[in-house]
Design an enzyme around this catalytic site. Structure first.
Site, PDB file in Angstrom:
ATOM      1  CB  SER A  22       6.322 -33.179 -25.605  1.00 26.15           C
ATOM      2  OG  SER A  22       5.296 -33.544 -24.708  1.00 26.15           O
ATOM      3  N   GLY A  39       6.999 -34.421 -30.183  1.00 32.82           N
ATOM      4  CA  GLY A  39       5.738 -34.023 -29.588  1.00 32.82           C
ATOM      5  C   GLY A  39       4.579 -34.800 -30.170  1.00 32.82           C
TER       6      GLY A  39
END
Length: 386
Positions: A92, A332
């Site tokens: 992410s 992430g």
């Protein structure tokens, strides 16, 4: 207005687990407050390996002084050592790149953050109470759109985890179609919920505005100007090219080979700690966006109880011995990899850290997807605290 959080596949909860031990219990930093120091990341990375991560790599900076470190192995099968230059899936952290492209397009007056999804993608977000005409580009980027996230469902992962088809491809529009079969989590703009669907739609908006692929736009607008030659946005290739870290689940199964198609502009990028640090240094240093868009990037969403999430990046407080330090960054977590990238508000200090475990199957069962560890706490203190 109500803040809502879904169990989206994000590092936000994972990082809380990594930070479970308070920083005040970690060894002190030798430098005097306010004076540049060379962060010693080695104890933190050794801690990560001791706690169950096969490999860990990190980059830190204080002013012009940089430090890189690695511990453990890049591949448990061969025993090859982990190295800071090796690639990993940044998951992410990708969202910050995509938000930057859309903010640049707004700065060029090619779109507005207040444009509706329907304007650019007619008919895509419709049905079961979903209405693209009521969702803005800004709401996609700050997670206030209310779109359901099908990656929270075990059935979504069955082709990869149950059938063993690591080459399985989900087209972005297929994932969005699965999302809009569900009612919105809340009416757009009335709550906050992390959803990868938002950034798949955002990637499709990039393509509708420019007539080029989202990957091409990221390449020409960010990667090429910053010479990020070890960073890429794959679409369907399940392999990580070149020298790279392997990623694992909690039982040691190798998850490195894994189609990134399901994640695309929500989290499919591959990078290194140095490249990710260079991108954030340019982004937070105002080198990629015009002033108005820079302000938009760093304006947290105005929803009670929501995190201080801007547009693809988040503000948070890092506990330090002399008091909390405010940082902006991204994180992430996806099959095999967990990472965090952060910079202090004044831009002087940075940390990028990647470790090689994230167990998506465990997360879907409601269990911790990474080993409990003090590593992030120790790395943050070494790199980000005075």
């Amino acid at each position: 207005m109500t803040a809502v959080r879904t169990p989206a596949r994000s590092a936000l909860r994972t990082l809380a687990a990594l930070c479970a031990v308070a920083l005040l219990g970690a060894p002190g930093v030798a430098a005097r407050a306010g004076q540049p120091h060379e962060p010693d990341l080695r104890p933190a990375l050794r801690q990560a390996v001791a706690d169950g991560f096969p490999g860990a790599v990190a980059y830190a900076r204080d002013g012009a002084r940089e430090a890189r470190a690695a511990a453990g192995v890049a591949d448990t099968r061969t025993g090859a050592p982990a190295r800071p230059q090796q690639r990993f899936r940044i998951a992410s952290n990708t969202k910050a790149f995509v938000a930057t492209v859309l903010l640049q397009l707004e700065g060029e007056r090619r779109l507005s953050l207040d444009d509706s999804v329907e304007k650019w993608l007619p008919g895509l977000v419709q049905g079961h109470g979903n209405d693209g005409s009521a969702i803005t580009v800004r709401q996609l980027l700050d997670h206030t759109a209310g779109l359901y996230d099908p990656t929270t469902e075990p059935a979504f992962w069955a082709p990869y985890l149950e059938d063993g088809d690591r080459d399985h491809v989900y087209a972005p529009r297929e994932v969005v179609a699965r999302a809009v079969r569900h009612a919105p989590t809340f009416p757009p703009g009335t709550g906050w919920a992390y959803s990868n669907t938002n950034y798949l739609v955002a990637g499709l908006v990039v393509e509708a505005v420019t007539g080029r692929s989202a990957g091409d736009e990221i390449q020409r607008r960010i990667l090429d100007p910053l010479d990020l030659d070890r960073t890429a946005l794959p679409t369907t290739d399940p392999d990580v090219p070149g020298p790279h870290l392997h990623g694992y689940d909690l039982k040691g199964a190798d998850l490195t080979r894994f189609s990134p198609s399901y994640d695309w502009t929500a989290g499919a990028m591959i990078s290194t700690v140095d490249d990710l640090a260079r991108f954030q240094r340019a982004l937070f240093g105002g080198k990629l966006l015009a002033p108005a868009q820079q302000r938009a990037l760093l304006t947290p969403v105005d929803v009670p109880g929501a995190p201080a999430y801007g547009l693809g990046v988040q503000r948070r407080e890092v506990p330090c011995p002399d008091g909390p330090v405010t940082v902006w960054g991204s994180d992430g977590a996806g099959p095999g990899y967990t990472s965090v990238a952060a910079a202090t508000e004044d831009g002087r200090r940075q940390l990028v850290l990647a470790v090689t475990v994230f167990d998506i199957a465990a997360q879907l069962r409601g269990e911790p997807p990474v080993p409990r560890s003090k590593a992030l706490a120790r790395a943050q203190q070494a790199a980000l605290c005075d």
